[in-house]
Design a protein around this motif. Structure first.
Motif, short mmCIF file in Angstrom:
data_model
loop_
_atom_site.label_atom_id
_atom_site.label_comp_id
_atom_site.label_asym_id
_atom_site.label_seq_id
_atom_site.Cartn_x
_atom_site.Cartn_y
_atom_site.Cartn_z
N GLN A 414 0.84 -1.35 -0.19
CA GLN A 414 -0.11 -0.12 0.14
C GLN A 414 0.84 1.06 -0.07
O GLN A 414 0.37 2.41 -0.39
CB GLN A 414 -0.98 0.00 0.92
CG GLN A 414 -2.02 -0.93 1.14
CD GLN A 414 -3.10 -0.64 0.29
OE1 GLN A 414 -3.13 0.63 -0.08
NE2 GLN A 414 -4.16 -1.18 0.03
N THR A 415 2.28 1.12 0.45
CA THR A 415 2.95 2.50 0.56
C THR A 415 3.95 2.48 -0.63
O THR A 415 4.67 3.30 -0.65
CB THR A 415 3.66 2.41 1.81
OG1 THR A 415 4.69 1.05 1.65
CG2 THR A 415 3.00 2.19 3.07
N GLU A 416 3.96 1.58 -1.61
CA GLU A 416 4.86 1.59 -2.73
C GLU A 416 4.13 2.17 -3.97
O GLU A 416 2.80 1.88 -4.09
CB GLU A 416 5.22 -0.03 -3.05
CG GLU A 416 5.98 -0.46 -1.90
CD GLU A 416 6.60 -2.00 -2.28
OE1 GLU A 416 5.77 -2.69 -3.16
OE2 GLU A 416 7.22 -2.55 -1.61
N PHE A 417 5.10 3.03 -4.77
CA PHE A 417 4.61 3.38 -5.90
C PHE A 417 5.04 2.72 -7.21
O PHE A 417 6.15 2.11 -7.20
CB PHE A 417 5.08 5.02 -5.98
CG PHE A 417 4.12 5.82 -5.10
CD1 PHE A 417 3.19 6.46 -5.41
CD2 PHE A 417 4.53 6.06 -3.80
CE1 PHE A 417 2.29 7.50 -4.50
CE2 PHE A 417 4.01 6.81 -2.80
CZ PHE A 417 2.66 7.55 -3.35
N GLY A 418 4.51 2.88 -8.25
CA GLY A 418 4.88 2.65 -9.52
C GLY A 418 5.83 3.69 -10.15
O GLY A 418 5.97 4.37 -9.55
N ASN A 419 6.05 3.43 -11.55
CA ASN A 419 6.73 4.38 -12.27
C ASN A 419 5.84 5.74 -12.70
O ASN A 419 4.61 5.77 -12.28
CB ASN A 419 7.16 4.14 -13.69
CG ASN A 419 8.16 2.86 -13.68
OD1 ASN A 419 8.98 2.91 -12.83
ND2 ASN A 419 8.19 1.82 -14.52
#
Length: 568
Positions: A414-419
């Protein structure tokens, strides 16, 4: 503000304004501030600023249906639903019930409407761009349609005037064909947008992303604060209504300004059927109105009438205003109802950027960026006329959460982002074609017994040729800036969906080739003014609303001066 809900058989004002949207609000403000007693007639219900923005502060998880339109909403909004337009549980109340407000289509026309006080000023995209003489001179130079009776110098002071009141954020970019304005500070680019603009400009010196110019306050003036307006909060939930008054609407700006004069009366639920023409005096003396709820007919009288019912709404009124003098509607040129224009769009590209992995955007920029027109300018010559610009922006989205994730893994994902991803969507100019027209239907009537409009307009060969560049150039620029996984798109687009309907009562130099003169007056009935999109002689490729505002203020100033001279 006097909300007039009584059914007066007769009532007289100095001026009547038909419609309360972007241009109607400006007409009300300017005429009341110049001392006229003004009646604003709005065909739909009243909407009060802040109080009636029912979903403006609603969190996504608090919508009963997750924000998705219900079957009932879809049934009432058949036109918008077929387009994929953003009709949702949060916004549907601002859009017209299509079942109750039909029209006919010889060719497909996606008419998006809002019948309420404030009109589409509550739902507009807020992009606020000036025209230049590249636009005003194009018809004359290319032998298309008819020549505009004004040039940039005629409207430039009025652009200044309305921008200061509206609150337009942007940057001074020094582009002759997209003139700078009276800007408040722009909303910052994301790092990916800065990168895109820089890299594209290296490879293509005449192309770059500029800060979006939008009707969003970023540094409130004393006048704006006095009206209760504040800075944009970068929520990007504008179509629900802005309780901060940060984006420009009739409710947040022009109508409150008109209200404080003590000269304003608003009557909602008032469908204007036609203009009453005085055969002896050779001018209009008022309007015929149908009460939306009761069906009762009534008449209101005034020295001047401003039509601001939307390009199609005002055209309907002019066509329906028949008399001995005007058997075919209030026009002598044969141009009324013709030259329908709209911008064609829903085409461009998007891609991903694997740089700046340590950064994310702050807030949700409601303005984005803009790539100004560069085709058919200077030495660039294409196999089509005119050009296009792009709206777009870059952001990082959350990574896809694995459906099997649980506990610590779920929280981590939930805390991770994509490009970073960036999209570019083009808006292209449509030429004015005489055969693109609307007329009053003889086949069906609406629930109030009025004829409905029949639409007969399409995009043609010039627009289709332009769309090749609109798609390919977007992909080309993303590639030049190092974006990967580039995808182009070209979704079907029909007149109406751009929500920039224009033409149908165009301005011109003579009553033989136009409906209006350079002051937005009906040639044959000079106390009637039309200052919404109906007056447009060509379409440019930039959003037209700022031009409607400036031309309305200019026409109102002229009308009051002429009224005081006894010429109206």
């Amino acid at each position: 503000m006097n909300i007039n809900l009584n059914n007066y058989e007769k009532q007289t004002f100095d001026a009547i304004v038909v419609g309360s949207g972007i241009s109607g609000g400006w007409a009300a403000k300017e005429l009341t501030e110049k001392g006229l007693k003004v009646l604003v007639l709005e065909r739909g219900r009243n909407i009060e600023h802040i109080k009636d923005y029912k979903t403006a502060l609603t969190d996504p998880w608090n919508f009963e249906h997750g924000g998705k339109p219900t079957l009932d909403i879809i049934e009432k909004h058949q036109i918008q639903n077929r387009t994929g337009f953003a009709i949702s549980e949060a916004t549907h109340e601002f859009f017209v019930n299509d079942k109750e407000n039909p029209y006919l289509e010889t060719k497909r026309f996606d008419w998006i409407r809002g019948y309420h006080v404030g009109g589409r000023s509550l739902m507009w995209g807020r992009v606020s761009l000036r025209w230049s003489d590249l636009d005003f001179e194009a018809n004359l130079k290319e032998g298309i349609g008819t020549d505009w009776p004004i040039r940039y110098k005629d409207i430039a002071p009025w652009y200044d005037y309305v921008e200061k009141f509206v609150g337009v954020c942007g940057n001074k970019d020094g582009l002759a064909h997209l003139p700078d304005g009276q800007f408040q500070p722009p909303i910052d680019f994301t790092c990916a947008e800065e990168h895109f603009s820089k890299e594209v400009h290296k490879k293509f010196p005449n192309r770059y992303l500029i800060h979006g110019r939008g009707a969003h306050i970023t540094q409130p003036t004393a006048e704006q604060t006095a009206l209760g307006r504040a800075s944009c909060q970068s929520r990007d939930m504008c179509m629900r209504g802005c309780p901060f008054g940060a984006y420009f609407s009739s409710q947040s700006a022009t109508l409150p300004a008109a209200k404080r004069t003590g000269n304003l009366t608003i009557r909602p639920h008032s469908i204007v059927n036609s203009i009453i023409y005085d055969e002896q005096k050779g001018k209009a003396k008022g309007v015929r109105v149908i009460d939306e709820r009761t069906g009762e007919w009534m008449e209101f009288f005034a020295k001047i009438v401003f039509l601001n019912a939307s390009a199609l709404g005002s055209t309907f009124i002019l066509l329906n205003s028949t008399s001995k003098r005007f058997p075919n509607g209030m026009d002598d040129s044969g141009q009324l109802g013709h030259n329908v224009m709209d911008h064609h769009f829903r085409i461009g590209a998007w891609g991903e950027l694997d740089k700046f992995q340590d950064k994310v955007q702050v807030g949700r920029n409601p303005v984005g960026g803009y790539v100004p027109r560069y085709r058919n300018i200077g030495k660039d010559k294409r196999d089509y006329l005119r050009g296009f610009g792009y709206e777009g922006g870059a952001r990082r989205s959350r990574k896809y959460v694995d459906e099997d994730a649980f506990g610590a893994d779920f929280k981590k994902q939930q805390t991770e982002f994509g490009n970073w991803s960036m999209d570019l969507g083009a808006f292209g100019e449509c030429l004015p074609y005489y055969e693109n027209k609307v007329e009053l239907s003889k086949e069906i009537t609406d629930k109030w017994g009025q004829p409905v409009l029949k639409m007969d307009a399409e995009f043609k060969e010039n627009e289709m040729k332009m769309r090749v560049d609109m798609k390919n150039d977007a992909a080309e620029m993303l590639e030049a800036a190092g974006f990967k996984n580039i995808n182009t798109f070209d979704d079907a687009t029909y007149p109406g969906l751009g929500i920039h309907e224009m033409g149908m009562a165009r301005m011109g130099h003579t009553p033989q080739n136009s409906v209006l003169n350079k002051w937005n007056q009906v040639w044959a009935c000079k106390n009637v003014f039309v200052t919404d999109g109906a007056f447009m002689t060509s379409a440019s490729c930039v959003n037209p609303s700022l031009t409607y505002m400036a031309m309305t203020a200019r026409a109102a100033d002229y009308a009051v001066k002429e009224l005081k001279k006894g010429n109206l």
